[in-house]
Design a protein around this motif. Structure first.
Motif, PDB file in Angstrom:
ATOM      1  N   PHE A 129       0.813  -1.221   0.000  1.00  0.00           N
ATOM      2  CA  PHE A 129       0.000   0.000   0.000  1.00  0.00           C
ATOM      3  C   PHE A 129       0.851   1.278   0.000  1.00  0.00           C
ATOM      4  N   GLU A 130       2.093   1.179  -0.484  1.00  0.00           N
ATOM      5  CA  GLU A 130       2.900   2.404  -0.555  1.00  0.00           C
ATOM      6  C   GLU A 130       2.646   3.176  -1.855  1.00  0.00           C
ATOM      7  N   LYS A 131       1.977   2.547  -2.822  1.00  0.00           N
ATOM      8  CA  LYS A 131       1.647   3.210  -4.080  1.00  0.00           C
ATOM      9  C   LYS A 131       0.144   3.226  -4.278  1.00  0.00           C
ATOM     10  N   PRO A 132      -0.376   4.268  -4.914  1.00  0.00           N
ATOM     11  CA  PRO A 132       0.293   5.522  -5.298  1.00  0.00           C
ATOM     12  C   PRO A 132       0.554   6.411  -4.077  1.00  0.00           C
ATOM     13  N   THR A 133       1.513   7.289  -4.199  1.00  0.00           N
ATOM     14  CA  THR A 133       1.873   8.159  -3.076  1.00  0.00           C
ATOM     15  C   THR A 133       0.941   9.360  -3.002  1.00  0.00           C
ATOM     16  N   ARG A 134       0.961  10.005  -1.847  1.00  0.00           N
ATOM     17  CA  ARG A 134       0.141  11.201  -1.657  1.00  0.00           C
ATOM     18  C   ARG A 134       0.547  12.271  -2.681  1.00  0.00           C
ATOM     19  N   TRP A 157      -4.434  -0.693  -6.500  1.00  0.00           N
ATOM     20  CA  TRP A 157      -3.081  -1.005  -6.972  1.00  0.00           C
ATOM     21  C   TRP A 157      -2.579  -2.328  -6.371  1.00  0.00           C
ATOM     22  N   ALA A 158      -2.867  -2.559  -5.093  1.00  0.00           N
ATOM     23  CA  ALA A 158      -2.473  -3.822  -4.457  1.00  0.00           C
ATOM     24  C   ALA A 158      -3.192  -5.003  -5.111  1.00  0.00           C
ATOM     25  N   LEU A 159      -4.479  -4.832  -5.424  1.00  0.00           N
ATOM     26  CA  LEU A 159      -5.242  -5.914  -6.046  1.00  0.00           C
ATOM     27  C   LEU A 159      -4.773  -6.206  -7.465  1.00  0.00           C
ATOM     28  N   LEU A 160      -4.315  -5.170  -8.165  1.00  0.00           N
ATOM     29  CA  LEU A 160      -3.864  -5.348  -9.548  1.00  0.00           C
ATOM     30  C   LEU A 160      -2.642  -6.246  -9.648  1.00  0.00           C
ATOM     31  N   GLN A 161      -1.920  -6.423  -8.549  1.00  0.00           N
ATOM     32  CA  GLN A 161      -0.748  -7.294  -8.571  1.00  0.00           C
ATOM     33  C   GLN A 161      -1.156  -8.772  -8.569  1.00  0.00           C
ATOM     34  N   LEU A 162      -2.444  -9.040  -8.338  1.00  0.00           N
ATOM     35  CA  LEU A 162      -2.934 -10.419  -8.219  1.00  0.00           C
ATOM     36  C   LEU A 162      -3.604 -10.846  -9.523  1.00  0.00           C
ATOM     37  N   ASN A 163      -3.118 -11.932 -10.114  1.00  0.00           N
ATOM     38  CA  ASN A 163      -3.649 -12.409 -11.392  1.00  0.00           C
ATOM     39  C   ASN A 163      -5.145 -12.710 -11.317  1.00  0.00           C
ATOM     40  N   GLU A 164      -5.590 -13.264 -10.188  1.00  0.00           N
ATOM     41  CA  GLU A 164      -6.986 -13.671 -10.071  1.00  0.00           C
ATOM     42  C   GLU A 164      -7.932 -12.477 -10.140  1.00  0.00           C
ATOM     43  N   VAL A 165      -7.530 -11.368  -9.541  1.00  0.00           N
ATOM     44  CA  VAL A 165      -8.379 -10.180  -9.555  1.00  0.00           C
ATOM     45  C   VAL A 165      -8.420  -9.579 -10.962  1.00  0.00           C
ATOM     46  N   LEU A 166      -7.270  -9.529 -11.612  1.00  0.00           N
ATOM     47  CA  LEU A 166      -7.237  -9.029 -12.992  1.00  0.00           C
ATOM     48  C   LEU A 166      -8.141  -9.865 -13.879  1.00  0.00           C
ATOM     49  N   LEU A 167      -8.103 -11.184 -13.733  1.00  0.00           N
ATOM     50  CA  LEU A 167      -8.951 -12.062 -14.530  1.00  0.00           C
ATOM     51  C   LEU A 167     -10.429 -11.819 -14.232  1.00  0.00           C
ATOM     52  N   ALA A 168     -10.765 -11.605 -12.946  1.00  0.00           N
ATOM     53  CA  ALA A 168     -12.163 -11.361 -12.570  1.00  0.00           C
ATOM     54  C   ALA A 168     -12.692 -10.087 -13.226  1.00  0.00           C
ATOM     55  N   VAL A 169     -11.836  -9.072 -13.354  1.00  0.00           N
ATOM     56  CA  VAL A 169     -12.248  -7.823 -14.003  1.00  0.00           C
ATOM     57  C   VAL A 169     -12.373  -8.035 -15.510  1.00  0.00           C
ATOM     58  N   VAL A 170     -11.393  -8.710 -16.095  1.00  0.00           N
ATOM     59  CA  VAL A 170     -11.396  -8.938 -17.545  1.00  0.00           C
ATOM     60  C   VAL A 170     -12.605  -9.755 -17.972  1.00  0.00           C
ATOM     61  N   LEU A 171     -12.989 -10.753 -17.164  1.00  0.00           N
ATOM     62  CA  LEU A 171     -14.092 -11.659 -17.525  1.00  0.00           C
ATOM     63  C   LEU A 171     -15.345 -11.393 -16.707  1.00  0.00           C
ATOM     64  N   GLN A 172     -15.530 -10.149 -16.258  1.00  0.00           N
ATOM     65  CA  GLN A 172     -16.661  -9.877 -15.369  1.00  0.00           C
ATOM     66  C   GLN A 172     -18.019 -10.068 -16.045  1.00  0.00           C
ATOM     67  N   ASP A 173     -18.060 -10.020 -17.373  1.00  0.00           N
ATOM     68  CA  ASP A 173     -19.325 -10.224 -18.081  1.00  0.00           C
ATOM     69  C   ASP A 173     -19.521 -11.664 -18.532  1.00  0.00           C
ATOM     70  N   ARG A 174     -18.564 -12.533 -18.220  1.00  0.00           N
ATOM     71  CA  ARG A 174     -18.683 -13.942 -18.579  1.00  0.00           C
ATOM     72  C   ARG A 174     -19.237 -14.717 -17.388  1.00  0.00           C
ATOM     73  N   GLU A 175     -19.785 -15.895 -17.677  1.00  0.00           N
ATOM     74  CA  GLU A 175     -20.483 -16.633 -16.614  1.00  0.00           C
ATOM     75  C   GLU A 175     -19.628 -17.645 -15.880  1.00  0.00           C
ATOM     76  N   HIS A 176     -18.404 -17.902 -16.349  1.00  0.00           N
ATOM     77  CA  HIS A 176     -17.633 -19.004 -15.781  1.00  0.00           C
ATOM     78  C   HIS A 176     -16.605 -18.575 -14.743  1.00  0.00           C
ATOM     79  N   THR A 177     -16.562 -17.296 -14.418  1.00  0.00           N
ATOM     80  CA  THR A 177     -15.687 -16.830 -13.332  1.00  0.00           C
ATOM     81  C   THR A 177     -16.557 -16.195 -12.248  1.00  0.00           C
ATOM     82  N   PRO A 178     -16.293 -16.496 -10.976  1.00  0.00           N
ATOM     83  CA  PRO A 178     -17.080 -15.903  -9.894  1.00  0.00           C
ATOM     84  C   PRO A 178     -16.988 -14.371  -9.917  1.00  0.00           C
ATOM     85  N   LYS A 179     -18.080 -13.702  -9.616  1.00  0.00           N
ATOM     86  CA  LYS A 179     -18.113 -12.244  -9.627  1.00  0.00           C
ATOM     87  C   LYS A 179     -17.325 -11.688  -8.441  1.00  0.00           C
ATOM     88  N   LEU A 180     -16.622 -10.593  -8.691  1.00  0.00           N
ATOM     89  CA  LEU A 180     -15.932  -9.871  -7.621  1.00  0.00           C
ATOM     90  C   LEU A 180     -16.977  -9.039  -6.886  1.00  0.00           C
TER      91      LEU A 180
END
Length: 426
Positions: free
Chosen positions: A135-140, A193-216
């Motif tokens: 959580f050091e990025k982004p800075t103030r 920014w912390a969540l973006l480092q996680l592949n699973e969260v990026l995939l959930a956003v990319v496939l948010q309109d598809r039915e085969h990935t759980p919704k965030l």
């Protein structure tokens, strides 16, 4: 002598001596049972306390939230209202905390990262690395435009140069706006920014309109909540670990196939996996590699629709290729990411090649082969087996691979769909 005395006593009191032997025998067996049981309980408790650290994770997140460092759509419910509850521990690694959870009347799964341990996210290298201060990025003082540039550069490194990259940045910013007030605050930006480092969260956003990935459903810092999948794993039985050690692998594979739905329902679930492979293959935001095709990575709903349960090892292909080029090797087995994403070793260079040996579809067919062939209708079995083996023979480096990929995928889906389209399972 004692022996003579004991012999005389045995002759005088045979029943009493036999009874004392029986008592000693049962006392020993009782002691042995208590000892083994206590050892098993101790090992289980030690494993649980090491793996299941949800309270610690919640305290860390809520401490940062109360200090104003992070914010997100789940923070208030988790740290103030107490309406987001941790349930049963599902963690398999200490640094990735996974719990069932309840958020109001919604059942979910809570996932949280512990920042005091090594992370294994795919980055510039495949070795575990210690993350920089969380959580050091982004800075103030970082403007929204500057934050957009940060997100865009990060995504470009992950998914490559895509025509739709600006759209993906907008999606990320929409998700980051946890309170939906039309702007992203600094604490919300730190969480995003912390969540973006996680592949699973990026995939959930990319496939948010598809039915085969759980919704965030929500997030707070790098803790996030996704929909709960009712039935997991895809097939098989979860045995206590002492039994796992003693069950032969071949028998275990056969045993796993006994605990599956009826064949038409298996066919529908399998079509879902093929559709997921299609979604991540040259999607609108680039291609992703599914590097863990084990049954524990998938589950299904009451309607037998497939869901991805664990997306931590679904990685952008561009990031995978770049990381593999940097990976040193001596043999091909040094060039593996996750469970089954493999490349070959270039012995002249001493580094791994970038091209994955088998595409997602080939590995998905390998995971489905026994699952689909067991109980398949007799008139279908030969053709189904033929198509599955043709699918498993796909190679990532083959000429015209993309055309073959699409053809085999469509043929398999059509073959399965024809068998169930007239049934209630469809």
């Amino acid at each position: 002598p004692l022996f003579v005395l004991f012999s005389k006593m045995t002759a005088l009191f045979p029943a009493q001596v036999r009874l004392s032997h029986v008592r000693v025998k049962y006392l020993f067996l009782t002691w042995l049972t208590v000892f083994v049981g206590s050892w098993v309980i101790y090992v289980q408790y030690s494993s649980y306390t090491e793996l299941c650290r949800g309270r610690e994770c919640q305290n860390n997140i809520c401490d940062k939230y109360r200090k104003g460092v992070i914010d997100g759509s789940a923070c208030s419910s988790l740290c103030e209202k107490g309406s987001l509850y941790f349930g049963r521990c599902l963690s398999s690694k200490p640094n990735n905390q996974v719990y069932t959870g309840s958020w109001g009347d919604v059942d979910g799964v809570i996932k949280c990262q512990l920042d005091d341990v090594l992370h294994y996210e795919l980055g510039e290298e495949l070795e575990p690395r210690k993350e920089a201060a969380l959580f050091e990025k982004p800075t103030r003082g970082t403007s929204v435009e500057k934050f957009k540039e940060m997100v865009s550069s990060h995504l470009k490194a992950k998914v490559g140069e895509q025509a739709s990259l600006a759209g993906l940045v907008s999606l990320i910013l929409t998700v980051a706006d946890g309170n939906k007030d039309g702007r992203v605050s600094l604490p919300e930006a730190k969480s995003a920014w912390a969540l973006l480092q996680l592949n699973e969260v990026l995939l959930a956003v990319v496939l948010q309109d598809r039915e085969h990935t759980p919704k965030l459903l929500g997030f707070c810092g790098d803790l996030y909540v996704v929909e709960r999948v009712p039935y997991t794993p895809l097939y098989g039985l979860s045995l206590p670990w002492p039994l796992e050690l003693w069950v032969p692998a071949g028998f275990r594979r056969s045993l796993d196939q006994w605990f599956t739905p009826s064949w038409p329902r298996k066919a529908k679930i399998s079509i879902g996996l093929l559709e997921l492979v299609e979604d991540v293959f040259h999607g609108p935001f680039g291609s992703f590699l599914m590097c863990d095709m084990r049954p524990g990575s998938f589950g299904y709903t009451e309607r037998h629709d497939l869901r991805l349960v664990d997306g931590r090892l679904v990685v952008p292909e561009e990031a995978f290729r770049r990381a593999m080029r940097l990976q040193r090797c001596q043999e091909d087995h040094d060039c593996v990411y996750g469970v089954d994403c493999r490349t070959t070793c270039d012995h002249a260079e001493g580094r791994c090649t970038a091209q994955v040996s088998q595409p997602n579809l080939a590995r998905a067919c390998g995971a489905l082969k026994d699952y689909l062939l067991r109980g398949a209708p007799a008139h279908l079995r030969d053709e189904l087996e033929k198509q599955l083996y043709a699918c498993m023979a796909l190679r990532g480096s083959a000429e015209h691979m993309e055309m073959e990929h699409s053809l085999i995928l469509n043929n398999l889906k059509t073959l399965l769909w024809k068998q169930i389209s007239h049934t209630k399972d469809s």
